[in-house]
Design a protein around this motif. Structure first.
Motif: not given
Length: 560
Positions: A17-30, A32-45
């Motif tokens: 979680l800490d490692l990914v959060s350095e690159r992706v803004q994550l929000k709690r979802s149940g 898990s945590y969700k955010g915009l994918c760093p590997f492709h362009v998307e508007k909805t997490p």
């Protein structure tokens, strides 16, 4: 700390979680945590991180893995490099066994050479070299940033200093620093050259590029030979200094020469890299797309520059990148402009042209020339891996230039068929992810069954990847490494199991896996034949297994 111990320590001490959060803004979802994918362009997490299981998964593009694969995919590293990078964060020194220690002494002596050559640039005999650098507009701070060096002309200076420091000559030769003639004489590879140290993705010196300092000296540029740590087709000059800026600006400029990189960095264009004096490769394109998909090619505007762009664009498209082109005025290069008119250079860089314009905006003198342009465009677009990007390009051809898109599509298909007929291998479909692969993937997630899978003979598996994974397990390869070096499809399977396993009772999954393993063992015995004393027991086992399999099919909780 041993390599396998370092893997365990990293897994315990670094949170995904800490490692990914350095690159992706994550929000709690149940849970898990969700955010915009760093590997492709998307508007909805659609990118989810499960900190309890230590995995991530994107439901949009399918990217999956653990903290090691995340570092691999975002940093452009292999598994071993990813482990070393994470170990550096924790201050862990990895101690390799005798069989694994081949790279460490090479890196040590190459770093020694880097320091030695850099010091030589400050010696009185290097005054003409410093004068040359001043004439090119290179400042002292830039010399330090890129650790430029000087190889004296005698051909024995590094050799003598290495002898004093106790470095063996065999090691010097293995590192590509020493040459041995046919009559046994030995001398430094680099003599009377300005040296450009080349760093890998972990910022370690792995080789050098050397520029001749005399007009009659050949070749003008000399690179280190291929070694265990120096692979020209994988490395990019300036990447170590450019990496952070590439991510910050979400684009990279690819130029042709070392001086182009250095002088562009000097005027603030620090997201610039170059191949190592050879043609740009697909591997280099893939490495860059792990940091940004916007790759801007900066070449001279003459025919040679245009040809270089046409060679490079298909490689970028194939790697999943979005190529653009800056063609500078003929007779100029980025290095010269960075010194004479940096503001003009920046204006050029802010006005790149897209793929379609690059191939079609130049007015063709006749129908034949225009057909050639369309054919070259189609051959390039045929390499694009992203259907959405292909669609956008085809629409642009039709809307901006008035060409029927079906014409380009037909030419693309013809280009693909032509490459196969000319001798290139047709792409092969990956083996279907049937139950063998699902079994192995599930067994990797269940510690109760991993050891049983490890005992199986890989030859009983028909799926090549399943057989490979079992073989690696039998050879003691850590599960994290197996996962990191497997196909995307297999990683997705493992991560799905880890995410979904809690929805099915663990004992039910374990029972299913064990029965499948038992069936595989019996399958092996059927092939080899049981000993006479075992025949009765063997037949009973088969009958029992048949009834158990029938029962499992009825209650199978996973639709496998």
């Amino acid at each position: 700390m041993k390599f396998n111990e370092a893997i365990d320590e990293i897994r315990l001490r670094i949170s995904i979680l800490d490692l990914v959060s350095e690159r992706v803004q994550l929000k709690r979802s149940g849970k898990s945590y969700k955010g915009l994918c760093p590997f492709h362009v998307e508007k909805t997490p659609s990118f989810f991180v499960d900190p309890d299981k230590g995995v991530y998964h994107c439901f949009g593009c399918g990217a999956s893995g653990n903290l090691f694969t995340f570092v691999m995919q975002t940093e452009g590293l292999n598994f071993r490099e990813a482990v070393e990078s994470l170990a550096q964060r924790l201050g862990i020194t990895i101690e390799y066994g005798r069989g694994e220690d081949q790279r460490t002494p090479l890196l040590r002596i190459l770093d020694f050479a880097r320091i030695y050559y850099h010091k030589q640039l400050r010696q009185p005999q290097a005054k003409p070299v410093l004068e040359y650098l001043r004439q090119r507009g290179i400042q002292n701070a830039t010399i330090e940033t890129f650790q430029l060096g000087y190889a004296p002309p005698s051909g024995l200076d590094l050799l003598k200093e290495a002898d004093k420091q106790g470095f063996g000559r065999d090691l010097l030769q293995q590192a590509g620093l020493l040459m041995t003639t046919s009559d046994g004489r030995q001398y430094d590879l680099f003599r009377n050259r300005l040296l450009f140290p080349i760093f890998d993705t972990l910022d370690r010196c792995v080789g050098f590029g050397g520029r001749a300092l005399q007009e009659d000296q050949q070749p003008k540029y000399l690179n280190s030979p291929e070694t265990l740590v120096f692979k020209k087709g994988r490395l990019l000059y300036g990447y170590s200094q450019a990496r952070d800026q590439i991510r910050k600006e979400d684009r990279v400029f690819v130029v042709e020469g070392y001086m182009d990189v250095i002088l562009m960095h000097q005027v603030g264009i620090r997201n610039t890299v170059a191949p190592l004096g050879t043609a740009f490769t697909e591997t280099q394109a893939v490495a860059l797309t792990r940091n940004t998909n916007r790759i801007v090619l900066v070449f001279d505007g003459d025919e040679a520059g245009k040809k270089a762009a046409k060679r490079t664009i298909p490689l970028v498209l194939k790697a999943g990148g979005f190529p653009e082109v800056v063609l500078l005025p003929e007779g100029t290069d980025p290095a010269d402009l960075a010194v004479s008119d940096p503001e003009a250079l920046k204006r050029y860089l802010e006005q790149p042209i897209g793929v379609i314009d690059f191939y079609l905006q130049e007015e063709a003198p006749d129908v034949r020339a225009r057909n050639q342009q369309l054919r070259e465009l189609a051959e390039a677009l045929a390499h694009a891996q992203d259907p959405t990007l292909q669609e956008a390009y085809l629409s642009e051809v039709q809307e901006k230039y008035g060409y029927d898109r079906s014409r380009i599509e037909a030419a693309m298909e013809q280009a693909q068929q032509g490459s196969v007929q000319s001798g290139a291998k047709a792409p092969t479909s990956p083996p279907s992810l049937h139950w063998e692969l699902k079994l192995v993937a599930l067994a990797l997630t269940l510690s109760e069954t991993t050891e049983e899978i490890r005992q199986l003979n890989p030859e009983v598996f028909q799926n090549p990847e399943a057989a490979r994974v079992v073989k690696l397990l039998r050879n003691g390869v850590p599960k994290e490494q197996i996962l990191a070096e497997s196909s995307d499809g297999f990683r997705q399977l493992v991560v799905r199991w880890q995410i979904q396993a809690e929805q099915v009772p663990a004992d039910q999954l374990i029972r299913w896996v064990k029965e499948k393993i038992r069936k595989k063992r019996l399958h092996t015995r059927v092939k080899t034949g049981p000993a006479e004393s075992e025949e009765d027991t063997f037949l009973k086992e088969i009958e029992e297994l048949k009834s158990q399999v029938l029962g499992l099919k009825k209650e199978n909780p996973t639709n496998l």
